[in-house]
Design an enzyme around this catalytic site. Structure first.
Site, PDB file in Angstrom:
ATOM      1  N   CYS A  61      38.783  55.541 -36.624  1.00  0.00           N
ATOM      2  CA  CYS A  61      39.200  56.795 -37.238  1.00  0.00           C
ATOM      3  C   CYS A  61      38.315  57.963 -36.781  1.00  0.00           C
ATOM      4  O   CYS A  61      38.345  58.311 -35.618  1.00  0.00           O
ATOM      5  CB  CYS A  61      39.250  56.627 -38.752  1.00  0.00           C
ATOM      6  SG  CYS A  61      40.474  57.708 -39.497  1.00  0.00           S
ATOM      7  N   ARG A 116      44.209  59.784 -43.376  1.00  0.00           N
ATOM      8  CA  ARG A 116      44.153  61.075 -42.647  1.00  0.00           C
ATOM      9  C   ARG A 116      43.695  60.822 -41.203  1.00  0.00           C
ATOM     10  O   ARG A 116      42.730  61.386 -40.698  1.00  0.00           O
ATOM     11  CB  ARG A 116      43.220  62.059 -43.362  1.00  0.00           C
ATOM     12  CG  ARG A 116      43.592  63.516 -43.065  1.00  0.00           C
ATOM     13  CD  ARG A 116      43.040  64.453 -44.135  1.00  0.00           C
ATOM     14  NE  ARG A 116      41.605  64.445 -44.187  1.00  0.00           N
ATOM     15  CZ  ARG A 116      40.813  65.249 -43.493  1.00  0.00           C
ATOM     16  NH1 ARG A 116      41.326  66.158 -42.706  1.00  0.00           N
ATOM     17  NH2 ARG A 116      39.515  65.183 -43.606  1.00  0.00           N
ATOM     18  N   HIS A 152      41.541  51.623 -40.398  1.00  0.00           N
ATOM     19  CA  HIS A 152      40.291  51.164 -41.019  1.00  0.00           C
ATOM     20  C   HIS A 152      40.317  49.655 -41.301  1.00  0.00           C
ATOM     21  O   HIS A 152      40.598  49.247 -42.437  1.00  0.00           O
ATOM     22  CB  HIS A 152      40.097  51.880 -42.360  1.00  0.00           C
ATOM     23  CG  HIS A 152      39.624  53.281 -42.238  1.00  0.00           C
ATOM     24  ND1 HIS A 152      38.296  53.629 -42.251  1.00  0.00           N
ATOM     25  CD2 HIS A 152      40.308  54.423 -42.089  1.00  0.00           C
ATOM     26  CE1 HIS A 152      38.181  54.934 -42.122  1.00  0.00           C
ATOM     27  NE2 HIS A 152      39.385  55.445 -42.018  1.00  0.00           N
ATOM     28  N   GLU A 154      37.984  47.698 -41.862  1.00  0.00           N
ATOM     29  CA  GLU A 154      36.969  47.282 -42.841  1.00  0.00           C
ATOM     30  C   GLU A 154      37.496  47.390 -44.278  1.00  0.00           C
ATOM     31  O   GLU A 154      36.850  46.904 -45.208  1.00  0.00           O
ATOM     32  CB  GLU A 154      35.675  48.099 -42.660  1.00  0.00           C
ATOM     33  CG  GLU A 154      35.690  49.505 -43.246  1.00  0.00           C
ATOM     34  CD  GLU A 154      36.458  50.531 -42.423  1.00  0.00           C
ATOM     35  OE1 GLU A 154      37.133  50.141 -41.448  1.00  0.00           O
ATOM     36  OE2 GLU A 154      36.396  51.723 -42.760  1.00  0.00           O
TER      37      GLU A 154
HETATM   38  N1  GLN Z   1      40.432  63.273 -40.684  1.00  0.00           N
HETATM   39  C1  GLN Z   1      39.147  62.836 -40.249  1.00  0.00           C
HETATM   40  C2  GLN Z   1      38.702  63.623 -39.009  1.00  0.00           C
HETATM   41  O1  GLN Z   1      39.466  64.342 -38.454  1.00  0.00           O
HETATM   42  C3  GLN Z   1      39.153  61.348 -39.961  1.00  0.00           C
HETATM   43  C4  GLN Z   1      39.511  60.568 -41.217  1.00  0.00           C
HETATM   44  C5  GLN Z   1      38.947  59.183 -41.267  1.00  0.00           C
HETATM   45  O2  GLN Z   1      37.967  58.840 -40.596  1.00  0.00           O
HETATM   46  N2  GLN Z   1      39.495  58.365 -42.132  1.00  0.00           N
HETATM   47  O3  GLN Z   1      37.598  63.535 -38.604  1.00  0.00           O
END
Ligand code: GLN
Length: 174
Positions: A61, A116, A152, A154
């Site tokens: 992410c 997100r 994710h 984890e």
């Molecule tokens: N939206 C976050 C970003 O742009 C990432 C979100 C996440 O790591 N779950 O950095």
């Protein structure tokens, strides 16, 4: 997850914490904050050297965003992985979702948690695509000793993505 798999895991906050590590995971969070803190604490070049030494690095992410060469924003990143990511590609926090995905190398679908999340909008030929959503959106990829996932692993009880990453310890970087 790593401890469950029998490995020692330590937190990395400062450059010296990278000493003696075999591999590095950069978790989710907020990539702009990662960038600011990494610059402030002098982590960018030490992590780049860690990558250049061939040791595996996995970004999930925000960690994936931090690995990427192109994030479409002017924010500090490691610029290591030849991918273009689009941040917050599914919308706002409330648009977070969970969906099963097929991951190359895993026998059965993986329950992927997207919070997100970014997507991988473009990859260079040297990057292997490991997982796509049904519409073709790339959500996992590997480039030599670098692994990037939009989701994710984890946050599930499924250790298979972690095992996949740990298997990179045994494989020479391509
Ligand atoms: N939206 C976050 C970003 O742009 C990432 C979100 C996440 O790591 N779950 O950095």
């Amino acid at each position: 997850m790593l401890r469950r798999l029998g490995h020692e895991a330590v937190e990395v906050r400062l450059p010296q914490h990278l000493d003696d590590l075999d591999a590095l995971i950069m978790p989710g969070g907020e990539s702009t904050t990662f960038g600011k803190l990494a610059v402030r604490w002098g982590l960018i070049d030490p992590i780049r050297r860690f990558a250049a030494s061939g040791k595996p690095i996995w970004g999930t992410c925000a960690g994936l965003i931090f690995l990427a060469k192109d994030v479409g924003h002017d924010q500090p990143t490691l610029g290591l992985m030849d991918v273009r990511v689009v941040r917050n590609a599914f919308g706002r926090q409330i648009d977070s979702f969970i969906t099963p995905i097929k991951v190359k190398g895993l026998d059965a679908p993986f329950r992927a948690v997207f919070i997100r999340a970014p997507i991988i909008a473009e990859v260079s030929p040297n990057v292997e695509v490991l997982a796509q959503l049904e519409d073709g959106t790339i959500v996992a990829a590997r480039q030599g000793n670098l692994l990037g996932t939009s989701f994710h692993p984890e946050l599930t009880n499924d250790t298979r993505m972690h095992e996949l990453f740990l298997s990179m310890l045994a494989q020479p970087a391509r």
